[in-house]
Scaffold this motif. Structure first.
Motif, short mmCIF file in Angstrom:
data_model
loop_
_atom_site.label_atom_id
_atom_site.label_comp_id
_atom_site.label_asym_id
_atom_site.label_seq_id
_atom_site.Cartn_x
_atom_site.Cartn_y
_atom_site.Cartn_z
N THR A 180 -0.15 9.18 0.32
CA THR A 180 -0.11 7.99 -0.52
C THR A 180 -0.10 8.37 -1.99
OG1 THR A 180 -1.29 6.72 1.17
CG2 THR A 180 -1.23 5.79 -1.06
N TYR A 212 -6.86 -1.70 -0.80
CA TYR A 212 -5.97 -1.34 0.31
C TYR A 212 -4.49 -1.29 -0.07
CZ TYR A 212 -10.19 -2.48 2.92
OH TYR A 212 -11.48 -2.52 3.36
N GLU A 230 1.09 0.03 0.98
CA GLU A 230 -0.15 -0.09 1.74
C GLU A 230 -0.68 1.31 2.00
OE1 GLU A 230 -1.84 -2.07 5.91
OE2 GLU A 230 0.15 -2.61 5.13
N LYS A 231 -1.92 1.55 1.57
CA LYS A 231 -2.51 2.88 1.68
C LYS A 231 -2.71 3.25 3.15
CE LYS A 231 -5.25 2.07 -2.51
NZ LYS A 231 -6.63 2.04 -3.06
N ARG A 232 -2.31 4.46 3.50
CA ARG A 232 -2.55 4.99 4.84
C ARG A 232 -2.91 6.47 4.71
NH1 ARG A 232 -0.39 2.04 9.18
NH2 ARG A 232 -0.53 -0.18 8.63
N THR A 265 0.72 7.98 6.94
CA THR A 265 2.04 7.40 6.67
C THR A 265 1.89 6.10 5.88
OG1 THR A 265 2.84 8.31 8.77
CG2 THR A 265 4.21 6.64 7.70
N PRO A 266 1.99 6.15 4.55
CA PRO A 266 1.90 4.91 3.76
C PRO A 266 3.10 4.01 4.02
CG PRO A 266 2.56 6.75 2.37
CD PRO A 266 2.21 7.34 3.71
N ASN A 304 -1.34 -7.76 5.60
CA ASN A 304 -2.43 -7.48 4.67
C ASN A 304 -2.48 -8.57 3.60
OD1 ASN A 304 -3.99 -6.34 2.46
ND2 ASN A 304 -3.80 -4.38 3.53
N ARG A 339 8.35 2.88 6.52
CA ARG A 339 7.31 3.87 6.80
C ARG A 339 7.69 5.18 6.14
NH1 ARG A 339 3.56 2.60 10.65
NH2 ARG A 339 3.88 0.57 11.64
#
Length: 428
Positions: A318, A341, A356-358, A361-362, A391, A409
């Protein structure tokens, strides 16, 4: 604001004067036609001016001899310095600019030939930089009129979507997505009221408070601050409701958008917007605090950046995507900031983007309309228009709220780079 350079504007004006010179030549009989044209330009011409005058001679035309040049240059200076009037940078006033400059430039452009008078066609000069300055000045003065009339209940904005596009430098089609009766920038209709002949067919106008507030939320928007003495004088002449309205609009100009002002004076953004519309009055404590902020301690209200708070602990994937976005000068952090988030961004042309923070895989989000237009060929996931099932931090973005989205993704940073370039390069 896409303001042409003054040197380019002056050169375009010289080309316009060539058209005018030939028009005089054709209008009068000989030898008066030749004499009038030569006296007009300041040097002798053989044949048609737009065909036989050299570049050196064109540059030698002394613009100081022409009243129209002074008026164009005054408008250009007003726009370049983002002044609130033609002569006084910090005093909102439109009448002088209209009567001393804008109407004269409009008349001058209307008198230029639209049909080529010889073998060469220079008539396109009438649609060059001088006209651009006139268009920008017309839009800018429509914005200033909102400020000028802020303390009076009878004021009504005649700012159009086209005006706002010119002032902000954003494409009209992009802005239309933000404008409507129940959107970020509300609209209203005023019968057949017109500002100039050029907008006689425009019946839908923008809410002045919303337009100004939206502009002030943009990092690239500049406007001269209002002189505090003008605020004090206007306040003394206003009724209670007009005083609240005028103070809030003045505060937007001098201090920042309502999203920053409202918490400081202890009212909700909705309450502040209603008062700025003239439909409500500020509570006495809020009123007094705003007077103090504007006239006693006129310091812009700064918004504490949440950049470090929400970007200091990002996962490597991210963080790499965030750095990619921030290195592109065509993309900026969204004025609404980031959240725990979701990271939020905006392109220079007003399109909103979110990450979107991941951990691994953001997810990179776009509006569906932008994706359909620019991202064909990418492996996208489509999210239907809904207020749930996504979200909630995404819904803080106006163009995302309840709208269909496209999600990419980001397994590889290069894929994100290509997608962003596809979105931004053709919009820059």
């Amino acid at each position: 604001m896409d303001l042409p350079a003054l040197t380019d504007t002056d050169l375009n004006l010289r080309h316009c004067l060539l058209l005018k010179a030939d028009d005089l030549f054709f209008t009068l009989a000989e030898p008066q036609g030749c004499q009038m044209r030569d006296n007009f330009l300041g040097f002798d011409v053989v044949g048609l001016a737009d065909e036989n005058v050299s570049e050196e001679e064109i540059h030698s035309i002394d613009l100081r001899r022409f009243s129209i040049a002074e008026r164009v240059q005054l408008l250009h200076a007003m726009l370049a310095n983002r002044q609130l009037s033609l002569y006084k940078a910090n005093t909102p006033e439109t009448e002088d600019a209209l009567n001393d400059a804008l109407h004269f430039v409009e008349h001058f452009l209307s008198t230029l030939p639209t049909v080529a008078l010889g073998g060469l066609d220079l008539t396109s000069a009438r649609n060059g930089q001088v006209r651009r300055v006139w268009e920008l000045a017309s839009a800018w003065l429509a914005l200033i009129e909102i400020i000028e009339c802020a303390f009076y209940d009878h004021s009504s904005s005649l700012l159009t979507v086209s005006d706002l596009a010119l002032v902000s430098g954003i494409d009209v089609r992009t802005l239309r997505n933000l404008c409507g009766p129940n959107k970020t920038i509300r609209t209203h209709s005023i019968g057949r009221a017109t500002r100039t002949a050029s907008d006689a067919s425009a019946f839908v106008y923008l809410n002045g408070t919303d337009a100004l507030d939206w502009l002030r939320s943009r990092k690239d928007f500049r406007i001269a601050p209002i002189d505090t003495s003008w605020i004090t004088r206007s306040l003394a002449q206003a009724n209670e409701r007009g005083a609240s309205r005028g103070l809030l609009i003045s505060a937007i100009v001098n201090l920042g958008p309502l999203e920053r002002i409202a918490p400081v004076i202890e009212v909700t953004v909705e309450k502040a917007r209603a008062c700025a519309d003239g439909s409500d009055e500020l509570p006495a404590p809020s009123f007094e605090k705003l007077v103090h902020l504007l006239t006693i301690d006129p310091t812009p209200i700064t918004q504490e950046s949440d950049t470090m708070k929400y970007t200091s602990d990002l996962s490597p994937s991210t963080a790499s995507l965030h750095n990619l976005l921030m290195k592109d000068q065509r993309i900026e952090e969204h004025p609404k900031g980031h959240s725990q988030y979701v990271l939020r961004y905006r392109t220079k042309t007003g399109h909103e983007i979110a990450v979107e923070k991941r951990v691994k895989t953001p997810l990179l989000y776009f509006t569906r309309s932008l994706a359909d237009d620019r991202l064909t060929g990418f492996d996208l996931e489509y999210i239907p228009a809904t207020k749930g099932g996504r979200n909630s931090n995404l819904n803080t973005l106006e163009t995302f709220r309840g709208k269909p989205l496209a999600c990419l993704r980001v397994n590889e940073l290069e894929t994100a780079r290509k997608a962003l370039e596809a979105c931004v390069s053709s919009l820059a």
